[in-house]
Each structure stands twice: as structure tokens, then as C-alpha cells.
Design a protein around this motif. Sequence first.
Motif, PDB file in Angstrom:
ATOM      1  N   PHE A   1      27.214  39.110  32.580  1.00  0.00           N
ATOM      2  CA  PHE A   1      28.378  38.395  33.114  1.00  0.00           C
ATOM      3  C   PHE A   1      28.169  36.911  32.833  1.00  0.00           C
ATOM      4  CE2 PHE A   1      25.416  39.181  36.615  1.00  0.00           C
ATOM      5  CZ  PHE A   1      25.163  37.894  37.090  1.00  0.00           C
ATOM      6  N   PRO A   2      29.219  36.101  32.881  1.00  0.00           N
ATOM      7  CA  PRO A   2      29.110  34.689  32.484  1.00  0.00           C
ATOM      8  C   PRO A   2      28.040  33.937  33.269  1.00  0.00           C
ATOM      9  CG  PRO A   2      31.408  35.334  32.711  1.00  0.00           C
ATOM     10  CD  PRO A   2      30.601  36.480  33.233  1.00  0.00           C
ATOM     11  N   ASP A   3      27.304  33.088  32.584  1.00  0.00           N
ATOM     12  CA  ASP A   3      26.258  32.310  33.234  1.00  0.00           C
ATOM     13  C   ASP A   3      26.821  31.301  34.221  1.00  0.00           C
ATOM     14  OD1 ASP A   3      24.340  33.664  31.779  1.00  0.00           O
ATOM     15  OD2 ASP A   3      24.310  32.191  30.156  1.00  0.00           O
ATOM     16  N   ASN A   4      28.074  30.904  34.032  1.00  0.00           N
ATOM     17  CA  ASN A   4      28.668  29.911  34.929  1.00  0.00           C
ATOM     18  C   ASN A   4      29.341  30.549  36.144  1.00  0.00           C
ATOM     19  OD1 ASN A   4      30.789  31.119  33.628  1.00  0.00           O
ATOM     20  ND2 ASN A   4      31.796  29.206  32.987  1.00  0.00           N
ATOM     21  N   LEU A   5      29.144  31.845  36.331  1.00  0.00           N
ATOM     22  CA  LEU A   5      29.726  32.531  37.487  1.00  0.00           C
ATOM     23  C   LEU A   5      28.930  32.179  38.740  1.00  0.00           C
ATOM     24  CD1 LEU A   5      31.698  34.626  38.708  1.00  0.00           C
ATOM     25  CD2 LEU A   5      30.004  36.384  38.154  1.00  0.00           C
ATOM     26  N   HIS A   6      29.627  31.743  39.785  1.00  0.00           N
ATOM     27  CA  HIS A   6      28.993  31.413  41.050  1.00  0.00           C
ATOM     28  C   HIS A   6      29.761  32.077  42.185  1.00  0.00           C
ATOM     29  CE1 HIS A   6      26.324  28.498  39.171  1.00  0.00           C
ATOM     30  NE2 HIS A   6      27.377  28.005  38.524  1.00  0.00           N
ATOM     31  N   VAL A   7      29.015  32.700  43.079  1.00  0.00           N
ATOM     32  CA  VAL A   7      29.625  33.418  44.199  1.00  0.00           C
ATOM     33  C   VAL A   7      29.065  32.851  45.500  1.00  0.00           C
ATOM     34  CG1 VAL A   7      29.814  35.622  45.391  1.00  0.00           C
ATOM     35  CG2 VAL A   7      30.003  35.530  42.897  1.00  0.00           C
TER      36      VAL A   7
ATOM     37  N   ASN B   1      20.649  33.774  40.594  1.00  0.00           N
ATOM     38  CA  ASN B   1      21.121  32.490  40.065  1.00  0.00           C
ATOM     39  C   ASN B   1      22.592  32.235  40.370  1.00  0.00           C
ATOM     40  OD1 ASN B   1      18.615  31.860  38.983  1.00  0.00           O
ATOM     41  ND2 ASN B   1      19.082  32.765  36.986  1.00  0.00           N
ATOM     42  N   ALA B   2      23.363  33.303  40.571  1.00  0.00           N
ATOM     43  CA  ALA B   2      24.807  33.142  40.765  1.00  0.00           C
ATOM     44  C   ALA B   2      25.219  33.144  42.227  1.00  0.00           C
ATOM     45  CB  ALA B   2      25.557  34.254  40.025  1.00  0.00           C
TER      46      ALA B   2
END
Length: 551
Positions: free
Chosen positions: A260-266, A291-292
Motif C-alpha cells: 500500500f502507498p508509503d504516504n498512507l497514514h491512519v 509506520n502508517a
Amino acid sequence: MANPSYFPPHYLAPAQILPPEVLLQIFKAYLDSPQPADWSKPTVRHSMKTFSSPLPLTHVCRIWRRIATGFGDPWASIFILGPSRRQFNLIKLWLYRAHGHKLTIQFVQRPFGMTDKQIDKLTFDLMADVLFECRQWWQEIDFEFADIAGTGEPGIVIFSQDAVDSELTNLRKARLIDRKDWVRRTSEMLWWHMIYSPSLRSLETGVIHVLPFHKNLREFKTEYPLSLSLLMRILGAPGSRLEKVDVAIDGDPAHPSHQFPDNLHVFHEYLRHLSITNCDNIDLSPLKVLNALTAPNLEYLDIGEVCELQSPALLHGLRTLLGRSGCTLRTLRGLPLSENMTEADVYQVLALPQLRHLTKLKVVRAPISFHRVMTAPTLNSHPSKSSSIAPGSVYGQPSVLPNLETLVLSMTPECKWQLSDMVLSRFWTLKKVHVMGEIEVSLIPFSDSLRYHADLTVEYAEYTELGDDGEEVCEWKDRIRTKPKDWKSGSEATCLDAVFRHNADPTRPYQTHDPIFHGIRCQGCRDGDCYYIENVGEPSDLQYSQSTIFN
């Protein structure tokens, strides 16, 4: 006063005197008592656990029959092993007698000699024509479908943006172990109403076939592994209030399903319990999830075990998650360490403020430096051997993890006195040490003072597997258990043999286990947890002497 002989015998029978509330409690005690289980043929019972049935209660007398059929309590739980066409009328009668009570329904699908088409048709008829007729009263359901290879659609997940108006308005807890190869006609209707039920709080599934869940869901667990991308889709669902997520991951780390995209943040405000185990696939790491994710209220974290090459990156991801979230962990399982870590490196990890209140910890590949950092400092004054001061009083406050009670060491390299010193220095707080790896408890030179701990268990296990109830069951290699001692009176519990004495206590951990370890079980105690520590009895009875175990 009238002579009792004037009354008919049945008039003075207890059933004529006891109020219905008392009889219902008697019925409940009967239904909660285990009965012989027969899984060889279709049946309908009160519950899977007891295999009891309220039907015999209706055959005792007229009073019992009136009470048993007039109140819905005895019929509010039903377990169906089948299906069979002959069960349908009994199930309908059973549900009718529940009188609108909230229902607990358990169903286990078994072929019993039928073809795939026959069992699928009967299951669909049971669901659509019988069970779904009372769906507004479902409170807890447990449906387990037989996993027949070669039938259904392989690995399908339906994502819907349109919420379904669920009719399961009282459903609180659901367990749906569906087939890996989905037979949609059998369970699709159930899936849609279940995941969109606004009252559902706890969901356990085998394979996920329909997403997303209703935002009111609090607990989610899967039996079969899922992908990292699917896990992030669950955690990142808009408005999600999940507090507990317990999943497994498996497969090739390079597979597209784990990407999944590395820039995904939850950001998940409600998450308190997160367990991501990797099914013994130590090459697959939950690093991308760490990391996300940001979870400020996280209290329980299990990240499984990874290969040593991935340990530094996973440890960095863990520290980043804790620092970013600012959470306070109570349980951490899978802390990845390396054998080449110095005491300064280990201290930087264990001294994190997010771990200050940790009570349970599992460490992977704990180096000798870990035991040294964990060992509490020694005080200047040392009591003499004849002193009444308890062992552990010569140690000060630990510099890290002062509240730790349970320590699990996995893939543990060999160590000598370091482990024993660490356990002894945490005499007042540490209650259980579970060792898995290259060392064996019988070969560790434990201090003799550990015998004075009130309730300490030190264990070595070769491997761990899941039992029938889903709990971890260990193949024990060796175990040393201490005895309770009253430091005020100096008295010990009595034992009929000159052995390692202890006080019988049903609350002690693993009391039901009775393996033979590197000691001979005491024949005077009936609890099975006493072992010889001195050369008593016949020499052939002793496998290891006291010096082998403790010195």
C-alpha cells in the motif's frame, strides 16, 4: 392443624411448593451441567459446551412441563449440529418456546454423508426459512461452515459503499467461520445483515467476504490470515471505533496484496488492542503497518516474531509508533532485540516512557545485555544467611519496567547467571518467566533463594500451538515452580513427603498440567506440582539432584 396424611401425596411434592423462579434456577443449573457429547449424528442441544437439552425437563411432570414451556429462558440458547431436514420442526418449536427472548444460536455444519449440493441446499433452507424468521431476536451467533475444498468462489471480498439496512437490531456478538471458497448463496445474506448491524460489538471471522464494517463495531478477530493492505483498509475505515483488532498475516512479503502507498497514514483514536501475528512466517513483518498507524490510546501490542535481519528496522518502527502515538502500553509482545545490542542500546528501548507501566512483555532474542539492564541494583547492606529478611530485599528499584509481572523470552540465546540474577532482583514483582529457545531451565544455575518466592513459575517450552479453545498450549520441556512462604510466621504449608513443598491453590497458573519434568513429582501432594529437591526416597526415583536444578 390438619393431619398431613389427609393430603394427596402429590400435593406435598416439592414441585407443587417451589415457586417458578426457583424451578427456573434448577433448570438453569441442569442446562449448564455438561452431558455426554455425540458428534456422530445431527442433533439439537442447548449449547455446544454442555450438550444438554431442555426437552427432558418437559417429561418429568405436568408442573415442570408448564414452567419449562411457559418461560423462554430454557429455550433462549440453541446449538444445531447438522443440518438435517428432520431437525427443522424441532428447531421451529424450540424458537417458538423462546417467547421473544434474545437468542444465542450456535450452528456447526457437517456433511454426515451428504453431497456438497445437498448440504448447501439444506443449510440455505435452514438459514432462510427457519433461523432468519427470528432474526430480530438474535443476540449472539456462532456459525461454522464446513470448509469443503473445490466448491464456491475462491478468495472474494466485496467492498460496498452503500450501507444495508440491517434487521439484526439486537445482535451483540457474532462468530462466522465461513469457507475459504465462498458459497455465496448460503451465507451472503447473513454477511450483509451482520456487518451492517448497528448493535454488533464483537465479530470473529474465518475469511472476510464483505467490507466495510459498521462504525459501531468494537472488536474484530480473524482465524485465517489476511493481507497488510486489507488490514490497513479495516483500520482506516472512516468513523471506525474499533478498540480491539486481532489478526494474522502470511504469504510472500513481495505479493501485491501486502503493498500500500508509503504516504498512507491512519489515525485511530479508539484502538486499544492490536495483535498482528505472522503465522511463523518470520520473513513477513508488520513494519509497514507500524509506520502508517497512530494510536494514542493503544495499551496492548503484539507484533509477532520476525527474522533477525528485520529486527532493527522493526524495532525502529516500533519506537517511532510509540513516540508518534504517545500511548502507554500495558502489554507488549514481540519486542525485537538482537544479540549484538549493547546495554546502552537496550536501555534506550526499555526506558521509553511509553513502557513505564508495562506488566507483560515478550522479548525475541533477548541478549545477555537485556538481562543486565533488567537487573535491579544491589543495595549496600547484605543480610546474613540466618537473617529473616526475605530474598529480594537486598535489591533496589529497577531502573526500567518497574511493574513487570510476566516475562516471555522467545528464541533465547544461551545465558548463565544473568537470567537468574535478573529474576531474583525482581523478586517482589515478577511472577512468571516463560523461556523458549536454546537454553533449558534445568541447566540454568538459578539461585537457591528463588525457592522462597511466593508464586514464581519459570518454564522452558519447545514449541507452542493453539488448543481446541484457541488458547496457547505449550509442549513443556522443563519447569521450576516455587512455593508460598509466610514471612511473618516463617511457617510453610505441610506436605506428606520430604520434597519441594507448596500450598495447594487452584488459582496458580497451569494447575491442570501434570507433565513429568526433570524432577520426580511428590507422591504426598495431590496437586501434582511438588518435586524432589533433596536426595530422599529411592535413588532410582531421582533424575536430577538439588545441585543440578538450583546451584
